[in-house]
Scaffold this active site. Sequence first.
Site, PDB file in Angstrom:
ATOM      1  N   CYS A 162      -7.344   3.434  -2.415  1.00  0.00           N
ATOM      2  CA  CYS A 162      -7.155   2.409  -1.382  1.00  0.00           C
ATOM      3  C   CYS A 162      -7.406   1.015  -1.945  1.00  0.00           C
ATOM      4  O   CYS A 162      -8.456   0.732  -2.536  1.00  0.00           O
ATOM      5  CB  CYS A 162      -8.109   2.679  -0.210  1.00  0.00           C
ATOM      6  SG  CYS A 162      -8.076   1.400   1.066  1.00  0.00           S
ATOM      7  N   CYS A 174      -1.484   7.073   5.870  1.00  0.00           N
ATOM      8  CA  CYS A 174      -2.616   6.319   6.424  1.00  0.00           C
ATOM      9  C   CYS A 174      -2.081   5.106   7.157  1.00  0.00           C
ATOM     10  O   CYS A 174      -1.320   4.312   6.586  1.00  0.00           O
ATOM     11  CB  CYS A 174      -3.578   5.876   5.318  1.00  0.00           C
ATOM     12  SG  CYS A 174      -4.977   4.874   5.934  1.00  0.00           S
ATOM     13  N   CYS A 189       0.844  -1.190   0.000  1.00  0.00           N
ATOM     14  CA  CYS A 189       0.000   0.000   0.000  1.00  0.00           C
ATOM     15  C   CYS A 189       0.882   1.244   0.000  1.00  0.00           C
ATOM     16  O   CYS A 189       1.661   1.469   0.931  1.00  0.00           O
ATOM     17  CB  CYS A 189      -0.919   0.008   1.219  1.00  0.00           C
ATOM     18  SG  CYS A 189      -1.898   1.521   1.375  1.00  0.00           S
ATOM     19  N   CYS A 216     -17.714 -10.550  16.903  1.00  0.00           N
ATOM     20  CA  CYS A 216     -16.671  -9.718  16.307  1.00  0.00           C
ATOM     21  C   CYS A 216     -15.690  -9.231  17.367  1.00  0.00           C
ATOM     22  O   CYS A 216     -14.830  -8.401  17.076  1.00  0.00           O
ATOM     23  CB  CYS A 216     -17.291  -8.539  15.565  1.00  0.00           C
ATOM     24  SG  CYS A 216     -18.297  -7.452  16.599  1.00  0.00           S
TER      25      CYS A 216
END
Length: 381
Positions: A90, A11, A3, A333
Site C-alpha cells: 500500500c 481495495c 494504486c 476531525c
Amino acid sequence: MQCSYFDAGVCRSCTWMGREYDEQVGLKEQHARDLLAEACDPATTVWLPPVTSPESAFRNKAKMVVAGTVEHPTLGILDAAGRGVDLQGCGLYPQDLRAAFPAVERFVTRAAVEPYDVPARRGELKHVLVTRAADGALMLRFVLRSQEAVTRIRKHLPSLLAELPRLAVVSANVLPEHKAVLEGALEIPLTEQQTLTMDVDGVALHLRPRSFFQTNTTVTAALYRQAAQWVAASGPTSVWDLYCGVGGFALHLAAPRVVGVETSEEAVASARTTAAELGRDATFVAADATAWALEQREAPDLVVVNPPRRGIGADLAGWLETSGVPRVVYSSCNAVSLARDLAAMPSFAVREVRLFDMFPQTTHYEVAVLLERRPAPAPGG
C-alpha cells in the site's frame, strides 16, 4: 496517486483515489465552508489557506487485518466474504514501514500464530498494528484473541528484533470478543522499552501502545504550529487542553499554566514523561474532559479542545458558552459535529478557520477554528 490495488478493484478504502489532489482539497474546503456557513460571518471570519499533505507515504501507522493461514498469512483487509486481501505494498505507507511487513509475515509463520478466521470465528491473530516514528523507529502490536500464542511470540521475538533492528517496542493486545473493534483492554509488554518517541517539531512526544496519535505527522506538526500561533497571539496566563491525548497541543503551547485532560491513563502517563523531559510545568489529568471542566471553580484564559468524531457535546459546549472563557481553539476531525457544537455556543465568533488535509485520497479532513467571545451587549441595547 496511482494504486494498483484500487485499479484492480481489490481495495476501495481510499474512496477518492484517482482524483486530482487539488480537486480533493478544494472539495473538502467547500464541504467545511458549507457546514460552517451559519457559524462564520463573511465579514469577520478569515479562512486561512488549506494545509496540504504529501499524496502518498504519509501515514505513520498501519492497521493490518491478519487472515489466511499460518503458512501463508495475509496482512491488509478482508473482502466481503471475510477472506484476507494482502496490502503490504500500500502506497499510503512510507517505504521503511512497508519494508517491515514481510518480516512480520514470516514471524507469524515462524511463531505459528494462527490468523483469526472471521467467518469461522477461529484462530488467534486478528491484527498487527505498526507505528513508525520520524527517525524510523517502530512499534509493533499483535492483537490476539487470547494469550495462547504469547509464549511462542516471546520465544521467537529475538529473531524478529534481529531482522528489524529499528523495532523498538513490541506488545501483545488481547481482544477476546468477536466484534469490529481494533483492540482490547489488556496490553502485554514484550520489550523492555514501552514507548515510541514521536518527534513533532522538536517536541519528543512519548507514545504508548494504547495511546492515540494522529496518523499524518507532517500535517499534525502544522496543526500544532497553527494552534500555538493562535494561543501566542492572545498571550493567555492559563490554558486547558481538553482531550489532550499524549499532550501534543499542550506541550507546543507557550503559557505559564497549562493543564491537559484525557481519559486514557496511558496517554496521560506519556504526556507527563514528555513534560518532565522538556522541563515544562504542565499538569496532566486522567479524567473525562466534560466532567472535569464542570467541576472546576475557575475558568482559564483559553481552552483547546480536540475531541473525537462525536464532538464536545451539549454539556461541554454549554459550559464553554456560559464560562466566560474569552477564546477557544477547536480542532475537529468531523465538521458535522463541529457545526453542531458551534451552534450551541452563539456567544463565540469564528475568527479564523483552517483546513488540514490529514487524509489524502479520502473524504476525511481536520479543521481548526479560533473562537473569540463576542463583546457583551451594552446595557439596554
